[in-house]
Design a protein around this motif. Structure first.
Motif, PDB file in Angstrom:
ATOM      1  N   GLU A 156      36.241  36.544  57.242  1.00 57.95           N
ATOM      2  CA  GLU A 156      37.234  37.120  58.141  1.00 57.95           C
ATOM      3  C   GLU A 156      37.914  38.351  57.543  1.00 57.95           C
ATOM      4  O   GLU A 156      38.104  39.364  58.205  1.00 57.95           O
ATOM      5  N   SER A 157      38.287  38.267  56.265  1.00 52.63           N
ATOM      6  CA  SER A 157      39.008  39.373  55.637  1.00 52.63           C
ATOM      7  C   SER A 157      38.106  40.256  54.773  1.00 52.63           C
ATOM      8  O   SER A 157      38.570  41.252  54.220  1.00 52.63           O
ATOM      9  N   ALA A 158      36.822  39.897  54.637  1.00 53.07           N
ATOM     10  CA  ALA A 158      35.867  40.625  53.785  1.00 53.07           C
ATOM     11  C   ALA A 158      36.394  40.755  52.363  1.00 53.07           C
ATOM     12  O   ALA A 158      36.334  41.813  51.745  1.00 53.07           O
ATOM     13  N   VAL A 159      36.907  39.647  51.847  1.00 53.63           N
ATOM     14  CA  VAL A 159      37.414  39.597  50.480  1.00 53.63           C
ATOM     15  C   VAL A 159      36.505  38.686  49.662  1.00 53.63           C
ATOM     16  O   VAL A 159      36.197  37.567  50.068  1.00 53.63           O
ATOM     17  N   ALA A 160      36.064  39.196  48.514  1.00 50.59           N
ATOM     18  CA  ALA A 160      35.213  38.428  47.610  1.00 50.59           C
ATOM     19  C   ALA A 160      36.006  38.079  46.353  1.00 50.59           C
ATOM     20  O   ALA A 160      36.971  38.766  46.004  1.00 50.59           O
ATOM     21  N   ARG A 161      35.569  37.010  45.685  1.00 46.14           N
ATOM     22  CA  ARG A 161      36.203  36.607  44.426  1.00 46.14           C
ATOM     23  C   ARG A 161      35.124  36.423  43.367  1.00 46.14           C
ATOM     24  O   ARG A 161      34.062  35.861  43.653  1.00 46.14           O
ATOM     25  N   ILE A 162      35.426  36.906  42.166  1.00 47.83           N
ATOM     26  CA  ILE A 162      34.520  36.680  41.045  1.00 47.83           C
ATOM     27  C   ILE A 162      35.336  36.155  39.869  1.00 47.83           C
ATOM     28  O   ILE A 162      36.551  36.362  39.792  1.00 47.83           O
ATOM     29  N   ILE A 163      34.653  35.447  38.972  1.00 47.60           N
ATOM     30  CA  ILE A 163      35.261  35.048  37.711  1.00 47.60           C
ATOM     31  C   ILE A 163      34.852  36.117  36.713  1.00 47.60           C
ATOM     32  O   ILE A 163      33.674  36.237  36.354  1.00 47.60           O
ATOM     33  N   ASP A 164      35.811  36.928  36.303  1.00 53.30           N
ATOM     34  CA  ASP A 164      35.578  38.071  35.426  1.00 53.30           C
ATOM     35  C   ASP A 164      35.053  37.604  34.073  1.00 53.30           C
ATOM     36  O   ASP A 164      35.637  36.731  33.440  1.00 53.30           O
ATOM     37  N   GLU A 165      33.940  38.169  33.621  1.00 50.67           N
ATOM     38  CA  GLU A 165      33.378  37.809  32.317  1.00 50.67           C
ATOM     39  C   GLU A 165      34.288  38.244  31.179  1.00 50.67           C
ATOM     40  O   GLU A 165      34.266  37.658  30.109  1.00 50.67           O
ATOM     41  N   GLU A 166      35.065  39.270  31.404  1.00 56.44           N
ATOM     42  CA  GLU A 166      35.977  39.770  30.375  1.00 56.44           C
ATOM     43  C   GLU A 166      37.342  39.110  30.579  1.00 56.44           C
ATOM     44  O   GLU A 166      38.164  39.589  31.342  1.00 56.44           O
ATOM     45  N   GLY A 167      37.535  37.993  29.965  1.00 53.15           N
ATOM     46  CA  GLY A 167      38.821  37.309  30.069  1.00 53.15           C
ATOM     47  C   GLY A 167      38.777  36.035  30.897  1.00 53.15           C
ATOM     48  O   GLY A 167      39.660  35.194  30.792  1.00 53.15           O
ATOM     49  N   GLY A 168      37.798  35.862  31.753  1.00 46.91           N
ATOM     50  CA  GLY A 168      37.633  34.627  32.508  1.00 46.91           C
ATOM     51  C   GLY A 168      38.572  34.432  33.689  1.00 46.91           C
ATOM     52  O   GLY A 168      38.578  33.373  34.304  1.00 46.91           O
ATOM     53  N   ALA A 169      39.365  35.441  34.018  1.00 47.56           N
ATOM     54  CA  ALA A 169      40.295  35.310  35.146  1.00 47.56           C
ATOM     55  C   ALA A 169      39.554  35.500  36.467  1.00 47.56           C
ATOM     56  O   ALA A 169      38.544  36.191  36.543  1.00 47.56           O
ATOM     57  N   GLU A 170      40.097  34.882  37.523  1.00 51.34           N
ATOM     58  CA  GLU A 170      39.523  35.086  38.854  1.00 51.34           C
ATOM     59  C   GLU A 170      40.042  36.396  39.400  1.00 51.34           C
ATOM     60  O   GLU A 170      41.237  36.668  39.373  1.00 51.34           O
ATOM     61  N   LEU A 171      39.129  37.200  39.905  1.00 57.83           N
ATOM     62  CA  LEU A 171      39.449  38.526  40.415  1.00 57.83           C
ATOM     63  C   LEU A 171      39.097  38.570  41.896  1.00 57.83           C
ATOM     64  O   LEU A 171      37.980  38.239  42.273  1.00 57.83           O
ATOM     65  N   GLU A 172      40.034  38.990  42.719  1.00 62.07           N
ATOM     66  CA  GLU A 172      39.825  39.073  44.158  1.00 62.07           C
ATOM     67  C   GLU A 172      39.797  40.552  44.553  1.00 62.07           C
ATOM     68  O   GLU A 172      40.615  41.327  44.062  1.00 62.07           O
ATOM     69  N   PHE A 173      38.872  40.932  45.424  1.00 61.36           N
ATOM     70  CA  PHE A 173      38.798  42.330  45.845  1.00 61.36           C
ATOM     71  C   PHE A 173      38.254  42.425  47.263  1.00 61.36           C
ATOM     72  O   PHE A 173      37.467  41.589  47.692  1.00 61.36           O
ATOM     73  N   LYS A 174      38.689  43.467  47.976  1.00 63.19           N
ATOM     74  CA  LYS A 174      38.126  43.757  49.294  1.00 63.19           C
ATOM     75  C   LYS A 174      36.782  44.437  49.071  1.00 63.19           C
ATOM     76  O   LYS A 174      36.668  45.332  48.228  1.00 63.19           O
ATOM     77  N   THR A 175      35.799  44.037  49.832  1.00 60.85           N
ATOM     78  CA  THR A 175      34.477  44.633  49.646  1.00 60.85           C
ATOM     79  C   THR A 175      34.497  46.128  49.959  1.00 60.85           C
ATOM     80  O   THR A 175      33.702  46.878  49.404  1.00 60.85           O
ATOM     81  N   SER A 176      35.427  46.576  50.781  1.00 59.99           N
ATOM     82  CA  SER A 176      35.526  48.003  51.097  1.00 59.99           C
ATOM     83  C   SER A 176      36.050  48.821  49.920  1.00 59.99           C
ATOM     84  O   SER A 176      35.907  50.037  49.890  1.00 59.99           O
ATOM     85  N   ASP A 177      36.646  48.161  48.912  1.00 65.18           N
ATOM     86  CA  ASP A 177      37.123  48.848  47.709  1.00 65.18           C
ATOM     87  C   ASP A 177      36.010  49.043  46.677  1.00 65.18           C
ATOM     88  O   ASP A 177      36.203  49.730  45.682  1.00 65.18           O
ATOM     89  N   ALA A 178      34.866  48.406  46.911  1.00 66.41           N
ATOM     90  CA  ALA A 178      33.748  48.491  45.970  1.00 66.41           C
ATOM     91  C   ALA A 178      32.705  49.471  46.494  1.00 66.41           C
ATOM     92  O   ALA A 178      32.309  49.411  47.650  1.00 66.41           O
ATOM     93  N   SER A 179      32.277  50.383  45.628  1.00 65.23           N
ATOM     94  CA  SER A 179      31.221  51.314  46.027  1.00 65.23           C
ATOM     95  C   SER A 179      29.863  50.617  46.023  1.00 65.23           C
ATOM     96  O   SER A 179      28.969  50.991  46.766  1.00 65.23           O
TER      97      SER A 179
END
Length: 191
Positions: A156-179
């Motif tokens: 619905e919001s086109a938001v993805a989440r990844i577990i960042d390999e550098e530090g292990g924190a969960e990172l949330e981002f809008k797919t439109s912010d990613a090239s």
């Protein structure tokens, strides 16, 4: 899981012979979009019948050759036989419907190991996989590229989440912010 790419190509020509000056086709972006939409409609049921997912359809004119690329996959990975079966069935439908003007090269393949994630179904299909995310602008920590495990996606919001390999924190981002977001297999586990 490491995904390997396979390809099955077939050169298709017009059913009716035309003079050479009429054989060349110059497509606008809009016309190319109509071709890909028409092919997507024809290919989707063929893929479903075979237990495959239609990943993407692209129609490009490079030099003097038009190439119609159809990408398929399945949960446990598609193989060359899957690509060939879709190619042969799709060839018949394309000829019957005359979906593409002029001659073109039909390629049916898997999207490959480092496939781009562009549609909601791509993100959902690749949950749990390692991805590379390139952002248009640097994040607060100064990085423009982040690697991690894709752990969630909200359609619905086109938001993805990844577990960042550098530090292990969960990172949330809008797919439109990613090239670009693509699978990024970790080959170091094999060496």
């Amino acid at each position: 899981m490491v995904r390997v790419g396979f390809s099955h190509s077939l050169l298709l020509t017009e059913a009716k012979r035309r003079p050479p000056f009429l054989r060349r086709s110059f497509y606008t972006e809009e016309q190319m979009g109509k071709v890909t939409d028409a092919v997507r409609e024809l290919a989707a049921p063929l893929c479903e019948e075979r237990g495959l997912m239609l990943w993407d359809v692209r129609f490009e004119k490079l030099g003097g050759t038009s190439t119609l690329s159809v990408f398929v996959d399945r949960e446990d990975g598609a193989d060359i036989d899957d690509c060939e079966a879709v190619s042969r069935a799709l060839e018949v439908l394309l000829d019957e419907r005359d979906a593409v003007d002029g001659s073109y090269l039909l390629e049916v393949s898997t999207p490959g190991m480092e496939r781009k994630l562009e549609r909601p179904e791509h993100y959902l299909f690749c949950l749990g996989e390692r991805v590379e995310v390139k952002f248009f602008e640097a994040r607060a920590d100064g990085r423009k590229t982040v690697f991690g495990e894709l752990c969630g996606y909200d359609e619905e919001s086109a938001v993805a989440r990844i577990i960042d390999e550098e530090g292990g924190a969960e990172l949330e981002f809008k797919t439109s912010d990613a090239s670009r977001v693509r699978l990024s297999p970790d080959f170091s586990i094999y060496f």
